[in-house]
Structure formats: C-alpha cells, structure tokens
Design a protein around this motif. Structure first.
Motif, short mmCIF file in Angstrom:
data_model
loop_
_atom_site.label_atom_id
_atom_site.label_comp_id
_atom_site.label_asym_id
_atom_site.label_seq_id
_atom_site.Cartn_x
_atom_site.Cartn_y
_atom_site.Cartn_z
N PHE A 42 19.07 -16.16 31.26
CA PHE A 42 18.02 -16.15 30.23
C PHE A 42 16.75 -16.76 30.81
CE2 PHE A 42 20.65 -19.94 29.70
CZ PHE A 42 19.73 -20.96 29.70
N VAL A 43 15.64 -16.37 30.24
CA VAL A 43 14.36 -16.98 30.62
C VAL A 43 13.89 -17.87 29.47
CG1 VAL A 43 13.61 -15.17 32.19
CG2 VAL A 43 13.07 -14.97 29.77
N ILE A 44 13.11 -18.86 29.86
CA ILE A 44 12.55 -19.82 28.90
C ILE A 44 11.03 -19.74 28.97
CG2 ILE A 44 12.22 -22.28 28.44
CD1 ILE A 44 15.01 -21.59 27.70
N SER A 45 10.41 -19.78 27.82
CA SER A 45 8.98 -19.98 27.79
C SER A 45 8.70 -21.00 26.68
CB SER A 45 8.24 -18.66 27.53
OG SER A 45 6.86 -18.81 27.76
N GLU A 46 7.58 -21.67 26.79
CA GLU A 46 7.26 -22.72 25.82
C GLU A 46 5.80 -22.57 25.40
OE1 GLU A 46 8.80 -26.76 26.98
OE2 GLU A 46 8.80 -25.82 28.94
N TYR A 47 5.53 -23.07 24.22
CA TYR A 47 4.14 -23.09 23.81
C TYR A 47 3.86 -24.31 22.96
CZ TYR A 47 -0.49 -21.77 22.45
OH TYR A 47 -1.86 -21.79 22.28
N ASP A 48 2.80 -25.01 23.33
CA ASP A 48 2.36 -26.21 22.62
C ASP A 48 1.06 -25.86 21.92
OD1 ASP A 48 0.93 -28.58 22.03
OD2 ASP A 48 1.98 -29.69 23.60
N TYR A 49 1.11 -25.79 20.59
CA TYR A 49 -0.11 -25.42 19.86
C TYR A 49 -0.70 -26.62 19.13
CZ TYR A 49 3.12 -25.06 15.85
OH TYR A 49 4.06 -25.34 14.88
N SER A 50 -0.39 -27.81 19.67
CA SER A 50 -0.78 -29.04 18.96
C SER A 50 -2.29 -29.20 18.84
CB SER A 50 -0.19 -30.24 19.69
OG SER A 50 -0.60 -30.30 21.03
N ALA A 51 -3.04 -28.67 19.79
CA ALA A 51 -4.49 -28.88 19.77
C ALA A 51 -5.22 -27.73 19.06
CB ALA A 51 -5.01 -29.03 21.20
N THR A 52 -4.48 -26.83 18.46
CA THR A 52 -5.11 -25.63 17.89
C THR A 52 -5.32 -25.77 16.39
OG1 THR A 52 -3.09 -24.46 17.26
CG2 THR A 52 -3.76 -24.31 19.58
N PRO A 53 -6.15 -24.89 15.84
CA PRO A 53 -6.31 -24.87 14.37
C PRO A 53 -4.99 -24.60 13.64
CG PRO A 53 -8.04 -23.57 15.43
CD PRO A 53 -7.05 -23.93 16.51
N GLN A 54 -4.10 -23.85 14.30
CA GLN A 54 -2.82 -23.57 13.65
C GLN A 54 -1.98 -24.84 13.50
OE1 GLN A 54 -4.85 -20.37 14.64
NE2 GLN A 54 -3.92 -21.37 16.40
N GLY A 55 -2.05 -25.68 14.53
CA GLY A 55 -1.35 -26.97 14.43
C GLY A 55 -1.91 -27.79 13.28
N ALA A 56 -3.24 -27.82 13.19
CA ALA A 56 -3.88 -28.56 12.10
C ALA A 56 -3.50 -27.96 10.75
CB ALA A 56 -5.39 -28.54 12.29
N LYS A 57 -3.51 -26.64 10.68
CA LYS A 57 -3.24 -25.97 9.41
C LYS A 57 -1.83 -26.27 8.90
CE LYS A 57 -3.30 -21.46 7.23
NZ LYS A 57 -3.71 -20.06 7.33
N LEU A 58 -0.89 -26.30 9.83
CA LEU A 58 0.50 -26.55 9.43
C LEU A 58 0.76 -28.04 9.20
CD1 LEU A 58 2.24 -23.99 11.79
CD2 LEU A 58 2.14 -23.87 9.30
N GLY A 59 -0.25 -28.87 9.52
CA GLY A 59 -0.13 -30.29 9.22
C GLY A 59 0.97 -31.00 10.00
N LEU A 60 1.25 -30.51 11.19
CA LEU A 60 2.33 -31.09 11.98
C LEU A 60 1.78 -32.11 12.98
CD1 LEU A 60 4.37 -27.85 12.77
CD2 LEU A 60 5.02 -29.68 11.19
N ALA A 61 2.58 -33.14 13.26
CA ALA A 61 2.24 -34.06 14.33
C ALA A 61 2.21 -33.27 15.64
CB ALA A 61 3.27 -35.17 14.42
N PRO A 62 1.35 -33.66 16.58
CA PRO A 62 1.28 -32.90 17.84
C PRO A 62 2.64 -32.64 18.47
CG PRO A 62 -0.54 -34.43 17.74
CD PRO A 62 0.31 -34.70 16.51
N ARG A 63 3.51 -33.64 18.50
CA ARG A 63 4.78 -33.44 19.20
C ARG A 63 5.66 -32.42 18.48
NH1 ARG A 63 6.78 -37.80 21.01
NH2 ARG A 63 5.01 -39.13 20.52
N ASP A 64 5.36 -32.13 17.23
CA ASP A 64 6.15 -31.12 16.52
C ASP A 64 5.54 -29.72 16.62
OD1 ASP A 64 8.19 -32.80 15.70
OD2 ASP A 64 7.11 -33.42 13.89
N CYS A 65 4.38 -29.62 17.24
CA CYS A 65 3.74 -28.31 17.41
C CYS A 65 4.20 -27.67 18.71
CB CYS A 65 2.22 -28.46 17.43
SG CYS A 65 1.55 -29.04 15.87
N ARG A 66 5.49 -27.45 18.81
CA ARG A 66 6.01 -26.90 20.05
C ARG A 66 7.00 -25.79 19.76
NH1 ARG A 66 8.98 -30.67 23.18
NH2 ARG A 66 9.44 -31.77 21.24
#
Lengths: 547, 547
Positions: free
Chosen positions: B412-436
């Motif tokens: 299997f392959v793995i990819s990751e994405y951290d959207y903590s600094a994006t408007p989507q992270g802000a919109k979902l109201g998540l702590a940065p570490r949870d925006c993954r």
C-alpha cells in the motif's frame, strides 16, 4: 523557584516504605511524599536506561526522538529540557548519569565541536554538566564499556584507592577470604561489604557534588541529580551490606502458568542468563538484601540533601522530584533486570514536592492519574514560567494535579522497548526493526504489541493485579485487544515531528497568504478587496506581445 | 552516471500524451517514456508543494520529517538527498524551486550561519544551489509571499522589463484592451498571451540555466531541475496561449452524488473559492487551455534538454527522471487546486530513463507497481553507488523495476495532508494537530482517514475508477475499512526516527557488551570464559572494610 530533579537508577516503584514495602524503611522518601504528591501510576516510556532517559530529557516518546536503546545516539538538534528551560531563563544542570550517546556523525555533518558551548550541550543531552558520570565503568577484553573519563574514578584515585579502575576494584567489589577482589559483578559476593569507605561510595560522593553545586548556584536552576544506584553491580558498603537478609526477601512473584506457551519474546527473556540466575533462591537471597541496602543508602543521602535544603533556607523555593528510569524484576515473573512491561520493570516511583502555597491542598496525598515520564519536561517548563511547546514536548504538565485540580487527562500510557541489539533479538532471528515492543495500558488492561508478526500479550490488572495470566493466549478478549490496538493506532498517528511550527503559529498564519498576494481563485478580482490586487494593476508600460 | 531529476510543479498525471491525453501532444515526454519506464501508479506523500517536496528530498514521509506544509521549516539536521549523495561522492545541485523553508530558529540554536557551506545547505534543503527560485513572487499589502531575492526577476530586469516585479507584471500577466496589466491571477485573463518574449518566460529561462549548469559540471552529479510550471498563475506566452481552446477541455469529472452528505473535509474544500471558480464552465474553458499551453511549453523545453544531452554526448551517462510534486483538480470532483487524495491531486507522472544496458529490457514499458515519491531518494543513492540507509530513507529503490525484476514490494502507499493553516481548517474549527488526513491505497481500495473524530472516506477504484462513490457513507464496507486501518496502524508504528543507528550497526553490536565487561548475570563467574572476568580479579591490594 529551583528544581531538584533526582533520578535513581533501576529503583523499583514498590521498594519504598511509602509505597508499602514491608521491610525497607525509607523515611526520607516518605518525608518528601508527605510534603508533596506521590503519583502511584507512573510509567517510563521505555524500560531501559538510555531509552527511558532520552524520553525524560526530551519530553518525547522513544519513537519520536529515536534514541530507543543504550548507546543509540540522540540525533543532533533534538530539543531537550536544557533547550526549553534555558529559553525560559532557567539553567539546566547535570550532576551524575544520563546515558546520553552523542550523535557524533550528525555533529560532524553540521560542523559542531564538543569544545564549544553549543557542541558540549549537544554531547550532554542539553545539560550543562556540573559533573557527568554514567557510573558504569565496566571493563573487559575489548576495553571499557564507557570510553569517557570517569570523574568518580578520578575521585577515588585522588583518595588513594590503589587501582586503575577503583570503581570496579573497590566501590563495586568486596574482598574474599584470600584477600582477593570479590567482584560485585558476581551475585555470590552481593552480601559482602564493598571494599570502600562508605563516604567514598557513589551515592554519598554524588550527594556532596549536588550540595557543592547548590552552594554556588544562582537560580533559577533545574539540577538533574542522577544517581547510578541502586543499579547493579549489587554490592554496598558497610553498614548497608548487612541491614537486610534473606528474611526480608519476599517470595518471587511468579506463577507456573507464565511458563506455559509464553509469548515468544517473553519466553526468550525467561531463558536468558539473568533470568536463570534470578531463578535461584540463593541469588535472590543475596542480591535483594544488597539492593535494599543500596536503596537504604540512597534514602540516607536523600536525608542529607533535605537537611541541606532546610538549613540553607532553600526548601521553600525548591521543587523536589524523586523518580527512577525503570525498575528491576529481581526474579519476579521468572525474570531479572528490566526490559519488559510488567509493573516491576515499567512502573516507577514519582514523588513531587512543590513548595508553593498552591500545592498546599495536596500535600501528603497520592494521585493515581496515568503519568508518563515525559510529563516531567512539561511540568518543568511550566515551573520555569514558560508555555509548554506541545508541538515538541509530548508530555503534559503535572502542576494541575499538584494544585488539586482534575485536568482533562490521557486515557492510556504508552511504553516502548527496542530489543534489537540484545541476545533475545538475535535468538528470535528478527531484523532489528522488527525487534520492537509497544505497551498500551489504560489503567486496567495492559496490551503488549510485538512487531515481527508475533502475537500480542494482554493482562487484566483488575482481575489479575500480578499480571500472571496472559489473556491473549485464548480467544476470549478480542474486543479489548482491538480497543487497545485502536489506542496504539491513534498514538501512532500522533503529530510528533512538526517541531518547527507551533499550534499557535499555525492558527496565526491561517488565511495570511492572500495578504501576501497569493490569490489562486480570482476570476476577475471582484472576489477580494481592491487592496489585495493593488500590486497587480496599472499600465503595462511596455508591450511584448501583439495580442 | 549523472542524474537529471526534473520536477514540474502541479503537473497532473494524465496531461501527457503518453498517459493518454486526447488533445495534448507531448512528444518529448513520450520520447523519454519510450527510452525508459513510465510508472503508472506513482503517488506523492503529500499533495501540496512544500510537504511533497520535503518527502522527495528526504526520502521520508511527511510525518517522519515534520515539514508537512508550505512554509513549515524542515528541522535543522534532517538528512536530505544532498547529504546522502555527497556521502557517496555525487554532487547534488538545485536549479529552480524547492519550497524549502529553513529552520532558522534551529540553526540559531546550533550556531549555524547561512553564509557557510554547511549552513547554506541547511537553508537549501541539502542542495548546492546553482540557482534557487521558487517561482512565486506574489505580492500584497503585507509584502511578498517569498521574502527571498528572485533570480528570475533579476533576469527580467536585466533584460529591460520595466517593473519592480516583472514576474507579476510581465511573465504572469497579459495586457488588456486599455493597455493595462491583465494579471494572470485572474482566470478571465488566462487566454491572453503573457506579456513577455517566450524565450524570457520561466520555463525556457530555467532550461537555459540547466544547460549552463551541465556545460560546466563535473560529475558525478545529480541536478534537480525544478520548474515552477505548469503551476498557476495560469497564463502562458504566445504561441502557447492559443494552441488549445474550449474544444480541448474535457468535461469535468464530477458527479452529483459527491455533493450528497460529503465528508466534512471534502465538503469544506468543495465550498472554497477555488472550487467555486472551477465550478464555472467559462473558467475551466479559459484556464485549462492555458494549463495545457504551459505543459506544451514544458514539453518543448524538454526537447531542448534532450537535444543538448544528445549533442553533448551525455545521453548515455545521464539518468533522466520526469515527475511532479502533485496534480491539479481543474474542476474535477467539484474542486480546484490539489490538497486531497483523488488521483487528480495525489497521483503524478513518473518517467525514468536509465541509460545503462541493464535497463534495456524495460525500455518503452510501463510499470504499475505502487510507487511513492520517496522512492527516488533511495533510487538515486543506489545510482550513486551507495547502499540505501534504510533507517533514514523510507523509500525503496526503483532500480529493480528498471532492470525488469519483480522485487518484494509494498502492499500500500501512504499519503498525508495537513490542512491546519488553511481556511478549511479554520472553518471546521479544529485544532491544528487535528487538521490531518491520511490516505492508504492498496491498488484497489483507497481509504482516507481524518483526525479530529471525523469519519473516513473509502473508494473502490475497481468498481468506481473515477472515485465518485464514497463507500464509507454506508455501512457495507466495514471489513475493507478495518483492513486499511490496519495498514495505517502498522505504518504508524514504523521505525522512522532511529536515524543514528543502522540495521547493520545494530546487528554488529549484538552481544558485544559482555566483552566490555558488562556482566549483570554472573553468579560466580563460571558462566563466561575467564578472559571476560580478568579485569575483575586479583589481590585487593588494600582493605577498607573489616568484614
């Protein structure tokens, strides 16, 4: 406030009278417990000196810092307690052992030399060394285990002990009936007094160094007073050598069921030489009294420290922490040494005295919150007045517990063990990366996961507080195993390496790129205030295309 | 052998004629594919410029190096391709973009200065910079997005383009009917020719820099020729601006079912400004032809490079790699940009030409092994003649595939994405570490796990190759979800930070401590050969105890 961060080496959680030991009276440990809080469920992040200590000193799990085992260098640049405390204006000093191996290749790659302040701190795990002595001056045909110079051996030589390695020949040896060295490495000699003046043995020597440090130190400071004892060699000078005898040795906590189809890793450890030795009653009856004598000496020397703090007026401004890097099986579970995840190995004493009035309400109490050794780094940063950089330090401050609060807290503790460099790893024929164990303990169930395609172990400490019955042998506890594997999986996905950006920095950066002209969503510019597109407007001033 | 490691930015896997694009003819990409192997299942470890590139350049997953997103500094001392290749006698050069953010705090902590060779390499992600230009000279009320000096802007100014920021005013802008700047940031201008001589635009400029490098370079070298294009701003000079039109724009690959109760993170991205713009047909019909023109220009410039290699006689001693850091949704799945894990975003071109005769058997073939971008670092180390340090580099060499072998491979392959600094992270109201987000793809099923307590997504690419039907919405695929979560969990426990000890060093160290005198298992010494206890024997020479 200053912090006296005292670590004993290989001190079992239950070999203190405040923790209920029936024969070993430790009034000075008990005194600190009465002045502060004793955390009864404290776990190290790896039950081995080097790995455990790197967790204490970084505030990070072993898999996060990578220095899993003795002699595995801590990578250059990994942030330590010293970095965090000095950043908050608190000095961070070492008096004794760290088991730190420097990343000399990494330092060379970055052009760092150990003879600069920056380089020296890299070598000493972030501490400024008042004195560094790892206390294991073992010597064999391939030379010394520890290639450094031993300040303790230098001290003994200055005192006239006639040997090139008086640590081995005097401090850790007795004398046999033929006036020959009776090495402390041999358990048969454990009841002999070490051939050294008690005041020159390791624990009093290091206590005096600690007092000398405090005499001259200007605060705020954190001093890591890190004793080698009661770590083996199991031998102690008079009068401690005969304070305890076979009558004080409890029966080994072990059960025949443990030897029935054991987990392969546990089985390999049960078959090693240390386990074989501790399987003999006469070994336990000689070694455990010596171990108790070493602890009794530690307790007396703790009394010396407490007296000094009181007499010098520092008691009211010094946090005192008493803990250990791991325990010692001493024959329990058919094992010697540490390494695995039974309480005897992975659970440690953790006593904290906070002199401030906010902690008055909890003095003399115990706390059974699930504590990890990495919590101390977070605690100390808060004591220094800083905010815990929780993108780097993975532990949590214990100060709320000391104030009698009940913070939101973790649901499980993690510990890890890398046995890749051991005979057990070789025996099982596993690649180093597969010689890894993980413990998940939620306060009732304890799961051990083993890499390499091996099955797990599971204990229910409510039904089986002695951890004899491995429930993973049957098939009745699949749901608990699955649940704990879920905890391990969520931990495995933790954010541990994004050490260059804090949570707060990320939140502050949200949405800022548009104000720096990054606008990859404009159809005609009407989507944003005009000021955001100002830089992209105006006359073309020249035309390079005829379109 | 040398390595020409060419990266395009935001080049979709399917916008090449060798990958089946119906309208975009890319004969030079196709030529390299015919000379080598095209890997049809290649995935980046994070579908965002900065995070993806740090994976390429370290050979490690985003969670291993920690530089998850644009502008998140790569921690000081993290080992890069440059470290590994130079260690094996191969130079490692940069020509173009890296999106590297230096860990200036970490460098200051270690006393490293950017004006030394060591410090400069820390700043440049381990590369020696022939030229560094990240190609995004955006500018707004808060200043430049990129605070560095732009060599490309300097070039344009030298050429007489009259602007303080000719990148913005000429290379990435057209001219409107009133002779004003028509910024390439605005999609309405995407069909205009950029107001620049084609030869002065970014892709030809960087191609000439690459040739200038090769003209003088002494091998062996690895040159990372890293183009900013076809990354936005979507505007291209004549004649590329009108080579393609709306008739060449395929319908958006999107389905009404995707908008029904979407995963919260996917839903947030579908609602952002970029998605809204690409939801408009007139935007796609202007932007996609410009994107195709930019790729066509890249292909022509690749032809220039190939001609140079042939004419200079270097073709037979140069490995050529063509890839991208991520794709571009271009309106597919109701999205613009990249970020999520549909093939349009996370899958990339990967074409490798190996001139050596061992690779003759595979020329012109495709390979559908699950490739990760981190595999290139391992591949290049082997090309340089080294052994892959697999305790540091997590990718695997692709050379066996190029030789026509079928190595043991990942499942299997793995990819990751951290959207903590994006408007989507802000919109979902998540702590940065949870925006993954994490992707696990096994060649058929693709799971997306989202932190923060959100549900997963699941696609079956066999039944649903376009990834429209999120099977995790129902409850019929629990077993597949659980299986893929098991893959993710095992990956989460990987050994990623023990970078200071190799597997071989650990195996060599097994059992060595006894020969350095560490013998914590002796009862009487008879357990080991006498030479191991030699250092602990002899006359006591002095007696400090009367026992």
């Amino acid at each position: 406030m200053n912090i006296l961060f005292v670590m004993y080496d290989q001190l079992r959680f239950d070999y203190l009278s405040c923790a209920g030991h029936p024969h070993l009276h430790t009034p000075n440990f008990d005194k600190v417990a009465a002045m502060g809080v004793r955390f009864t469920e404290s776990y190290v992040q790896s039950p081995i000196c080097g790995g455990s200590r790197m967790c204490f000193y970084t505030g990070r799990y072993a898999s996060s810092h990578g220095a899993h085992w003795n002699g595995f260098p801590l990578r250059v640049g990994e942030m330590t307690l010293g970095d965090h405390l000095r950043h908050n204006g608190m000095g961070c000093w070492l008096i004794g052992k760290t088991h730190m191996a420097a990343d000399s290749e990494g330092m060379a790659r970055l052009g760092l030399s150990a003879d600069t302040v920056i380089g020296a701190r890299q070598v000493e795990c972030g501490f400024d060394a008042w004195i560094r002595d790892d206390g294991l001056w073992a010597q064999g045909p391939d030379g010394f285990y520890d290639a450094r110079r031993s300040p303790y051996n230098e001290y003994l030589k200055d005192k006239g002990y006639p040997s090139d390695n008086p640590w081995a020949a005097f401090a850790n040896a007795g004398v046999d009936g033929d006036d020959n060295i009776a090495s402390g490495w041999m358990f048969k000699n454990a009841d002999k007094p070490a051939n050294i003046r008690e005041e020159d043995s390791e624990t009093p020597w290091l206590t005096r160094e600690a007092i000398a440090f405090m005499e001259q130190a200007e605060g705020p400071w954190c001093a890591h007073l890190s004793y080698i004892k009661p770590h083996w060699p199991y031998i102690v000078p008079a009068p401690y050598h005969d304070m305890f005898g076979p009558q004080h040795v409890p029966p080994a906590k072990r059960h025949a069921v443990e030897r029935e189809d054991p987990h392969p890793v546990y089985g390999a450890y049960m078959e090693n030489k240390i386990a074989a030795a501790f399987g003999r009653d006469e070994v336990r009856e000689k070694v455990i009294p010596a171990y108790m004598g070493l602890i009794k000496q530690c307790d007396d020397q703790l009394g010396v420290l407490l007296d000094y703090l009181e007499q010098s007026g520092q008691m009211a401004q010094t946090m005192i922490v008493l803990t250990s890097d791991h325990g010692d099986y001493l024959g329990d579970h058919w094992l010697g040494e540490k390494d695995l995840f039974h309480a005897q190995s992975v659970k440690v004493p953790m006593i904290i005295y906070d002199p401030r009035s906010e902690a008055d309400a909890t003095r003399g109490t115990t706390c059974d919150a699930l504590v990890e050794s990495i919590d101390l780094a977070a605690t100390f940063v808060e004591v220094a007045g800083g905010a815990v950089p929780d993108h780097i330090i993975e532990g949590r401050s214990l100060l709320p517990w000391l104030r009698g609060e009940v913070p939101d807290w973790r649901d499980f503790v993690i510990s890890e063990y890398d046995y890749s460099a051991t005979p057990q790893g070789a025996k099982l024929g596993l690649a180093p990366r597969d010689c890894r164990l993980f413990m998940v303990y939620d306060g009732r169930y304890k799961l051990m996961h083993a890499e390499g395609g091996l099955r797990p172990m599971l204990f229910d400490l409510e039904a089986d507080p002695d951890e004899f019955h491995d429930l993973a042998k049957g098939d009745a506890h699949g749901a608990e195993i699955e649940r704990l594997y879920g905890c391990l999986a969520s931990w495995g996905r933790r954010m541990s390496q994004r050490v260059t950006k804090s949570e707060a920095e990320i939140i502050a950066a949200r949405g800022k790129s548009a104000r720096k002209g990054v606008l990859p969503f404009l159809v005609d510019g009407s989507e944003v205030p005009a000021e955001l597109t100002e830089a992209y407007r105006g006359p073309a001033r020249a035309r390079y295309t005829s379109d």
